[in-house]
Design a protein around this motif. Structure first.
Motif, PDB file in Angstrom:
ATOM      1  N   GLU A 175       0.802  -1.132   0.113  1.00 33.78           N
ATOM      2  CA  GLU A 175      -0.109   0.129  -0.015  1.00 33.78           C
ATOM      3  C   GLU A 175       0.783   1.160  -0.089  1.00 33.78           C
ATOM      4  O   GLU A 175       2.169   1.117  -0.120  1.00 33.78           O
ATOM      5  CB  GLU A 175      -0.991  -0.026   1.255  1.00 33.78           C
ATOM      6  CG  GLU A 175      -0.235  -0.219   2.507  1.00 33.78           C
ATOM      7  CD  GLU A 175      -1.097   0.032   3.682  1.00 33.78           C
ATOM      8  OE1 GLU A 175      -1.239   1.005   4.297  1.00 33.78           O
ATOM      9  OE2 GLU A 175      -2.035  -1.169   3.859  1.00 33.78           O
ATOM     10  N   TYR A 176       0.346   2.357  -0.109  1.00 35.72           N
ATOM     11  CA  TYR A 176       0.881   3.612   0.137  1.00 35.72           C
ATOM     12  C   TYR A 176       2.020   3.740   1.184  1.00 35.72           C
ATOM     13  O   TYR A 176       1.720   3.382   2.399  1.00 35.72           O
ATOM     14  CB  TYR A 176      -0.083   4.957   0.062  1.00 35.72           C
ATOM     15  CG  TYR A 176       0.837   5.994   0.110  1.00 35.72           C
ATOM     16  CD1 TYR A 176       1.251   6.800  -1.197  1.00 35.72           C
ATOM     17  CD2 TYR A 176       1.350   6.697   1.292  1.00 35.72           C
ATOM     18  CE1 TYR A 176       1.855   8.012  -0.857  1.00 35.72           C
ATOM     19  CE2 TYR A 176       1.741   7.692   1.383  1.00 35.72           C
ATOM     20  CZ  TYR A 176       2.326   8.400   0.363  1.00 35.72           C
ATOM     21  OH  TYR A 176       3.157   9.640   0.329  1.00 35.72           O
ATOM     22  N   PRO A 177       3.115   3.990   0.873  1.00 32.38           N
ATOM     23  CA  PRO A 177       3.896   4.399  -0.300  1.00 32.38           C
ATOM     24  C   PRO A 177       4.244   3.049  -1.257  1.00 32.38           C
ATOM     25  O   PRO A 177       5.218   2.522  -0.233  1.00 32.38           O
ATOM     26  CB  PRO A 177       4.897   5.374   0.077  1.00 32.38           C
ATOM     27  CG  PRO A 177       5.133   5.234   1.558  1.00 32.38           C
ATOM     28  CD  PRO A 177       4.072   4.456   2.137  1.00 32.38           C
ATOM     29  N   GLU A 178       4.008   3.023  -2.279  1.00 32.15           N
ATOM     30  CA  GLU A 178       4.245   1.418  -2.740  1.00 32.15           C
ATOM     31  C   GLU A 178       5.368   1.628  -3.415  1.00 32.15           C
ATOM     32  O   GLU A 178       6.015   0.134  -3.387  1.00 32.15           O
ATOM     33  CB  GLU A 178       2.861   1.582  -4.003  1.00 32.15           C
ATOM     34  CG  GLU A 178       1.444   1.335  -3.293  1.00 32.15           C
ATOM     35  CD  GLU A 178       0.707   1.087  -4.347  1.00 32.15           C
ATOM     36  OE1 GLU A 178       0.806   1.003  -5.437  1.00 32.15           O
ATOM     37  OE2 GLU A 178      -0.405   0.908  -4.066  1.00 32.15           O
TER      38      GLU A 178
END
Length: 249
Positions: A175-178
């Motif tokens: 997930e972010y930051p991927e």
């Protein structure tokens, strides 16, 4: 994810401990003559015992509970009929979820005696991860992780695999930051926020620059071909630095 409450941190620590315990138990169980499928089954049973769900299988339909990469395989190795032998480098990558929280850890282990140069590579691979983790803290630049690892690698004559990045984790496996570079980059202005959950997982090599797909669409190999090691922790950014949640206990 970003940790904002104690119960979130407690849940993340629980799954972090489970994946760490599983990985280290698998490493202790390795022996010459064992297949990677047999080693994977040990990991599966340990995760199931602790109420955890293997993430690669559940999220990506990966054909195994864990990723086991041997020698020339550098990541995402499929457990199967390959027989382990003394002198092998074996990367064990364990990620799983419990109660909706994910953690991810990995390390390269030596099975028996290996060449001195590979012993040094393993030692320095772990050190590269630690140097990256030391750059994690509230409001520090995200690119500082790769910059510090890159400086270390260059001084010692190593290369870094530049298309296998660290990533955010917590409420999902990626997930972010991927894409968090573990090599020097330019133009990344992102900063680390307090409570951010991420992995730090450099792939240190004696000449490899890129990861390329093999014939099975999962297993990755280095280009140019060269020894590669990977070490990985899931961490939480705090005002005082990184809190490692993938520690055995």
């Amino acid at each position: 994810m970003t940790i904002t409450q104690q119960d979130e941190l407690d849940a993340l620590k629980e799954i972090g401990r489970i994946v760490a315990n599983t990985m280290h138990a698998m490493a202790r169980a390795m022996e010459p003559g064992m297949t990677t499928a047999e080693l994977d089954q040990i990991g599966r049973l340990l995760l199931e015992r602790d109420g955890a769900i293997p993430a690669p299988e559940a999220v990506y339909d990966f054909p195994g509970a864990t990723c086991i990469s041997v020698n020339e395989e550098i990541a995402h190795g499929i457990p199967g009929a390959r027989v382990l032998a003394s002198g092998d480098l074996v990367n064990i990558d364990v990620s799983a979820s419990k109660n909706g929280y994910f953690a991810d850890t990995g390390a390269t282990f030596r099975l028996g005696a290996v060449k001195p140069s590979l012993e040094t590579l393993c030692r320095d691979g772990k050190r590269a991860m630690q140097i990256g983790i030391a750059q994690v803290a509230s409001d520090k630049p995200l690119a500082g992780i790769g910059a510090a690892i890159g400086t270390f690698a260059e001084k010692r004559g190593y290369t870094l695999i530049r298309n296998l990045a660290s990533h955010g984790v917590g409420r999902s496996l990626h997930e972010y930051p991927e894409e968090i570079a573990t090599w020097p980059t330019r133009g990344d202005r992102r900063r680390i926020t307090k409570g951010l959950v991420l992995t730090v997982e450099p792939f240190l090599s004696k000449g490899g620059l890129w990861a390329e797909d093999g014939e099975d669409d999962w297993t990755l190999y280095s280009t140019p071909r060269a020894p590669v090691v990977q070490y990985e922790h899931t961490v939480v950014a705090t005002d005082k630095g990184a809190m490692i949640v993938t520690l055995p206990g």
